[in-house]
Design a protein around this motif. Structure first.
Motif, PDB file in Angstrom:
ATOM      1  N   VAL A   1     -35.273  16.541  21.865  1.00 43.27           N
ATOM      2  CA  VAL A   1     -33.809  16.518  21.896  1.00 43.27           C
ATOM      3  C   VAL A   1     -33.309  15.073  21.985  1.00 43.27           C
ATOM      4  O   VAL A   1     -32.316  14.720  21.346  1.00 43.27           O
ATOM      5  CB  VAL A   1     -33.286  17.363  23.077  1.00 43.27           C
ATOM      6  CG1 VAL A   1     -31.804  17.135  23.294  1.00 43.27           C
ATOM      7  CG2 VAL A   1     -33.548  18.830  22.825  1.00 43.27           C
ATOM      8  N   ALA A   2     -34.019  14.252  22.743  1.00 41.86           N
ATOM      9  CA  ALA A   2     -33.621  12.844  22.883  1.00 41.86           C
ATOM     10  C   ALA A   2     -33.531  12.196  21.514  1.00 41.86           C
ATOM     11  O   ALA A   2     -32.573  11.489  21.200  1.00 41.86           O
ATOM     12  CB  ALA A   2     -34.624  12.095  23.749  1.00 41.86           C
ATOM     13  N   PHE A   3     -34.542  12.467  20.688  1.00 44.07           N
ATOM     14  CA  PHE A   3     -34.521  11.886  19.342  1.00 44.07           C
ATOM     15  C   PHE A   3     -33.440  12.549  18.488  1.00 44.07           C
ATOM     16  O   PHE A   3     -32.657  11.877  17.829  1.00 44.07           O
ATOM     17  CB  PHE A   3     -35.889  12.053  18.673  1.00 44.07           C
ATOM     18  CG  PHE A   3     -35.927  11.503  17.279  1.00 44.07           C
ATOM     19  CD1 PHE A   3     -36.039  10.144  17.069  1.00 44.07           C
ATOM     20  CD2 PHE A   3     -35.804  12.341  16.183  1.00 44.07           C
ATOM     21  CE1 PHE A   3     -36.043   9.622  15.791  1.00 44.07           C
ATOM     22  CE2 PHE A   3     -35.806  11.829  14.901  1.00 44.07           C
ATOM     23  CZ  PHE A   3     -35.936  10.465  14.704  1.00 44.07           C
ATOM     24  N   ILE A   4     -33.406  13.875  18.532  1.00 42.03           N
ATOM     25  CA  ILE A   4     -32.473  14.602  17.671  1.00 42.03           C
ATOM     26  C   ILE A   4     -31.034  14.201  17.976  1.00 42.03           C
ATOM     27  O   ILE A   4     -30.240  13.975  17.061  1.00 42.03           O
ATOM     28  CB  ILE A   4     -32.664  16.130  17.833  1.00 42.03           C
ATOM     29  CG1 ILE A   4     -33.989  16.547  17.218  1.00 42.03           C
ATOM     30  CG2 ILE A   4     -31.517  16.896  17.182  1.00 42.03           C
ATOM     31  CD1 ILE A   4     -34.364  17.977  17.478  1.00 42.03           C
TER      32      ILE A   4
ATOM     33  N   LEU B   1     -26.185   9.997  12.563  1.00 43.49           N
ATOM     34  CA  LEU B   1     -25.957  10.644  11.275  1.00 43.49           C
ATOM     35  C   LEU B   1     -24.480  10.986  11.097  1.00 43.49           C
ATOM     36  O   LEU B   1     -23.877  10.662  10.069  1.00 43.49           O
ATOM     37  CB  LEU B   1     -26.799  11.914  11.187  1.00 43.49           C
ATOM     38  CG  LEU B   1     -26.719  12.686   9.877  1.00 43.49           C
ATOM     39  CD1 LEU B   1     -27.621  12.039   8.848  1.00 43.49           C
ATOM     40  CD2 LEU B   1     -27.114  14.132  10.066  1.00 43.49           C
ATOM     41  N   LEU B   2     -23.894  11.628  12.107  1.00 46.99           N
ATOM     42  CA  LEU B   2     -22.491  12.024  11.984  1.00 46.99           C
ATOM     43  C   LEU B   2     -21.585  10.805  11.951  1.00 46.99           C
ATOM     44  O   LEU B   2     -20.626  10.762  11.178  1.00 46.99           O
ATOM     45  CB  LEU B   2     -22.099  12.967  13.124  1.00 46.99           C
ATOM     46  CG  LEU B   2     -22.709  14.361  12.994  1.00 46.99           C
ATOM     47  CD1 LEU B   2     -22.346  15.214  14.189  1.00 46.99           C
ATOM     48  CD2 LEU B   2     -22.243  15.045  11.727  1.00 46.99           C
ATOM     49  N   SER B   3     -21.894   9.807  12.768  1.00 46.16           N
ATOM     50  CA  SER B   3     -21.106   8.570  12.703  1.00 46.16           C
ATOM     51  C   SER B   3     -21.157   7.999  11.291  1.00 46.16           C
ATOM     52  O   SER B   3     -20.133   7.591  10.741  1.00 46.16           O
ATOM     53  CB  SER B   3     -21.646   7.543  13.692  1.00 46.16           C
ATOM     54  OG  SER B   3     -21.448   7.988  15.002  1.00 46.16           O
ATOM     55  N   SER B   4     -22.355   7.984  10.713  1.00 44.96           N
ATOM     56  CA  SER B   4     -22.500   7.456   9.355  1.00 44.96           C
ATOM     57  C   SER B   4     -21.686   8.274   8.373  1.00 44.96           C
ATOM     58  O   SER B   4     -21.037   7.723   7.478  1.00 44.96           O
ATOM     59  CB  SER B   4     -23.963   7.480   8.925  1.00 44.96           C
ATOM     60  OG  SER B   4     -24.740   6.796   9.825  1.00 44.96           O
ATOM     61  N   VAL B   5     -21.745   9.598   8.537  1.00 43.55           N
ATOM     62  CA  VAL B   5     -21.007  10.462   7.610  1.00 43.55           C
ATOM     63  C   VAL B   5     -19.507  10.204   7.748  1.00 43.55           C
ATOM     64  O   VAL B   5     -18.798  10.078   6.746  1.00 43.55           O
ATOM     65  CB  VAL B   5     -21.339  11.946   7.875  1.00 43.55           C
ATOM     66  CG1 VAL B   5     -20.388  12.849   7.106  1.00 43.55           C
ATOM     67  CG2 VAL B   5     -22.769  12.236   7.467  1.00 43.55           C
ATOM     68  N   PHE B   6     -19.028  10.083   8.993  1.00 46.33           N
ATOM     69  CA  PHE B   6     -17.595   9.843   9.200  1.00 46.33           C
ATOM     70  C   PHE B   6     -17.192   8.481   8.625  1.00 46.33           C
ATOM     71  O   PHE B   6     -16.169   8.360   7.949  1.00 46.33           O
ATOM     72  CB  PHE B   6     -17.236   9.902  10.691  1.00 46.33           C
ATOM     73  CG  PHE B   6     -17.444  11.264  11.301  1.00 46.33           C
ATOM     74  CD1 PHE B   6     -17.395  12.417  10.517  1.00 46.33           C
ATOM     75  CD2 PHE B   6     -17.682  11.412  12.657  1.00 46.33           C
ATOM     76  CE1 PHE B   6     -17.595  13.669  11.062  1.00 46.33           C
ATOM     77  CE2 PHE B   6     -17.881  12.663  13.211  1.00 46.33           C
ATOM     78  CZ  PHE B   6     -17.849  13.789  12.415  1.00 46.33           C
ATOM     79  N   ILE B   7     -18.012   7.485   8.874  1.00 44.50           N
ATOM     80  CA  ILE B   7     -17.716   6.153   8.334  1.00 44.50           C
ATOM     81  C   ILE B   7     -17.749   6.205   6.815  1.00 44.50           C
ATOM     82  O   ILE B   7     -16.855   5.699   6.136  1.00 44.50           O
ATOM     83  CB  ILE B   7     -18.723   5.108   8.872  1.00 44.50           C
ATOM     84  CG1 ILE B   7     -18.474   4.857  10.356  1.00 44.50           C
ATOM     85  CG2 ILE B   7     -18.596   3.799   8.103  1.00 44.50           C
ATOM     86  CD1 ILE B   7     -19.554   4.041  11.036  1.00 44.50           C
TER      87      ILE B   7
END
Lengths: 171, 362
Positions: free
Chosen positions: B329-332, B339-345
């Motif tokens: 979970v730590a990695f995920i 990933l989501l930050s990248s997608v939003f950016i």
């Protein structure tokens, strides 16, 4: 409930710690790493491309050299054949020439021999004539040693000449 | 997280049954909620361990600013010595929104929360984790700087490892999700990933430098989400703002009552809030589960020795499972946040979206 409420103090410390980490890594950390990795990637790609090109070139060179060797072999064969032909021709020519020359020499020698033979015959005849004249003279001298013999002779000769002139006149 | 200490303690207790009774008598009332929240919440000192009867505690500086009395800086040892209060500051009520924090008692008897910049347990953990992240990457970066012109330099194991994890994040998250402007955002996203990942992993280590669930704290995830919010909206393209103010929908959806622009506007905030809650809830959930499993041992022993023994066995078993799961979970969670930050950016970097479509149609 306090678990759900953001704390200003912690936000401040987070700002400091994350901010410093972000600043240092964004300035000195990640860009150089990613740039170097990209550069290396490009370099590796270039090297692979170069190697591929070199391989193709090498194959081409190999093919060329093979072609050259084949060509050379062919040329060598041709040259050898030509040389053999030439040699045969020269030999034949030389033989012909030699036989011609020898024939010619033989002919001139024969002619020379003939000529010399004739000359020898001629000189021998002359000698024989001179000799026979001498002998005849000597004989005649001996025969005409007396007066009567000389007169007989003259008579006889005169007769002969007169018959000869008569014959000529009649002729 | 002090469950390892509890487990060791418990093993010792099992060897001497008489002690168990003594322990039971001492802690007759087992307040599960208090134990769990004590671990999840911030505190002014860092309780490292307990050797025998002696507590090993790191006392951290308390820095307070009161509008009435100015700056107060003192060691949290003072609080410990004075039963939790010092210089007119008292711990907040357990039921209040500021449980575990210091409040200033005003002249009229009301409690006011001062500006609290104390270097708390979580603040220290943040600094340690930040230092660890720097320690991981800066030497590798120095190697790269040193070999900048040497194209045939071969990195060692450590530099290769750093390179591997950096390219993993950059190639599998940043590049495909952000798009062609990724270079500008890559340092932030990489920092966010490794900071979160380090914090997550450190929170799983049950002893001193680790064991503090910083990413299971709303302040931290709020900060990270705010950074993404800034990255998305400050560097958003004109097209991105146009799609918010004047989205590509039938006109009646936006002219008399701006329904779509309103929804889009809400969307600006829901995205980072989702980021914030997701990371927080996931990490909190995992830690809570492990804590509850550990506390089960004490609940079991308060009911009886046999139940306690079997409970211990089960608890340790489940905790091993949970720990393994939490590493995943730590990695995920770090991965998902990045990933989501990248997608939003990336979605805020759209350019001439419609023109391209038209060309395609033609």
């Amino acid at each position: 409930m306090s678990l759900l409420i953001p704390d200003s103090g912690l936000l401040f410390w987070m700002l400091i710690s994350f901010g410093v980490v972000f600043f240092l890594l964004a300035k000195f950390g990640f860009p150089i790493i990613t740039k170097s990795v990209e550069k290396r990637r490009g370099y590796i790609e270039d090297s692979l491309e170069d190697a591929r090109k070199a391989k193709i070139q090498l194959a081409k060179v190999e093919e060329d050299s093979k072609a050259i060797v084949a060509e050379a072999n062919k040329e060598q064969g041709r040259v050898l054949n030509e040389a053999v032909e030439q040699r045969d021709k020269i030999l034949a020519n030389a033989k012909e020439e030699a036989s011609k020359i020898s024939q010619k020499e033989l002919d001139t020698a024969k002619a020379q021999i003939q000529k010399e033979k004739e000359e020898a015959m001629l000189s021998i005849r002359r000698e024989v004539a001179a000799l026979s004249c001498d002998i005849a003279e000597k004989i005649i001298r001996q025969k005409l040693s007396s007066e009567e013999a000389q007169m007989d002779m003259i008579e006889k000769m005169l007769d002969e000449v007169s018959t000869l002139t008569k014959a000529e006149k009649t002729a | 997280m002090r469950r390892f200490r509890y487990i060791l303690l418990l093993l010792a207790l099992m060897l001497s049954p008489q002690l168990i009774f003594a322990e039971e008598e001492k802690h007759e009332e087992l307040n599960v909620q208090e134990i769990i929240f004590e671990h999840m919440l911030d505190s002014y000192s860092w309780h490292v361990t307990k050797i025998g009867e002696k507590d090993i505690v790191i006392y951290l500086p308390v820095i307070l600013y009161s509008k009435t009395s100015g700056w107060h800086v003192f060691s949290s040892r003072r609080l410990h010595e004075n039963g939790g209060s010092y210089e007119g500051f008292y711990p907040a009520d357990q039921e209040s929104a500021h449980a575990g924090k210091l409040m200033e008692k005003m002249a009229d008897g009301t409690m006011v929360r001062p500006i609290d910049l104390s270097l708390t347990k979580m603040a220290l953990a943040l600094l340690i984790n930040g230092a660890l992240v720097l320690l991981l990457f800066l030497p590798a970066a120095r190697w790269y700087r040193k070999h900048e012109d040497d194209r045939e330099a071969v990195p060692g194991k450590y530099v290769s490892f750093v390179e591997m994890i950096v390219t993993l994040v950059e190639d599998s998250i940043v590049k495909p999700c952000v798009g062609k402007n990724y270079r500008k955002f890559s340092p932030y996203l990489l920092t966010a990933f490794f900071f979160i990942f380090t914090c997550n992993l450190m929170s799983l280590i049950p002893f001193f430098p680790g064991g503090v669930g910083v990413t299971a704290n709303m302040s931290i995830t709020l900060f990270l989400a705010a950074c993404t919010f800034i990255a998305v909206n400050v560097f958003g393209s004109r097209e991105y703002w146009k799609e918010i103010v004047w989205p590509d929908v039938p006109t009646w959806l936006k002219v008399p009552i701006p329904i779509m622009p309103f929804i889009e506007f809400i969307g600006i905030f829901t995205k980072p809030i989702a980021l914030m809650i997701r990371l927080f809830a996931n990490m909190l959930g995992g830690h809570m589960a492990m804590l509850v499993l550990t506390v089960l041992i004490f609940i079991g022993f308060s009911a009886g020795k046999v139940l306690g023994g079997s409970m211990t066995f089960l608890s340790v078993l489940f905790n091993i499972f949970m720990n393994a799961l939490e590493v995943l979970v730590a990695f995920i969670q770090a991965y998902v946040f990045t990933l989501l930050s990248s997608v939003f950016i990336g979605s805020a970097q759209v350019e001439h979206h419609k023109k391209e479509l038209k060309i395609d149609k033609e």
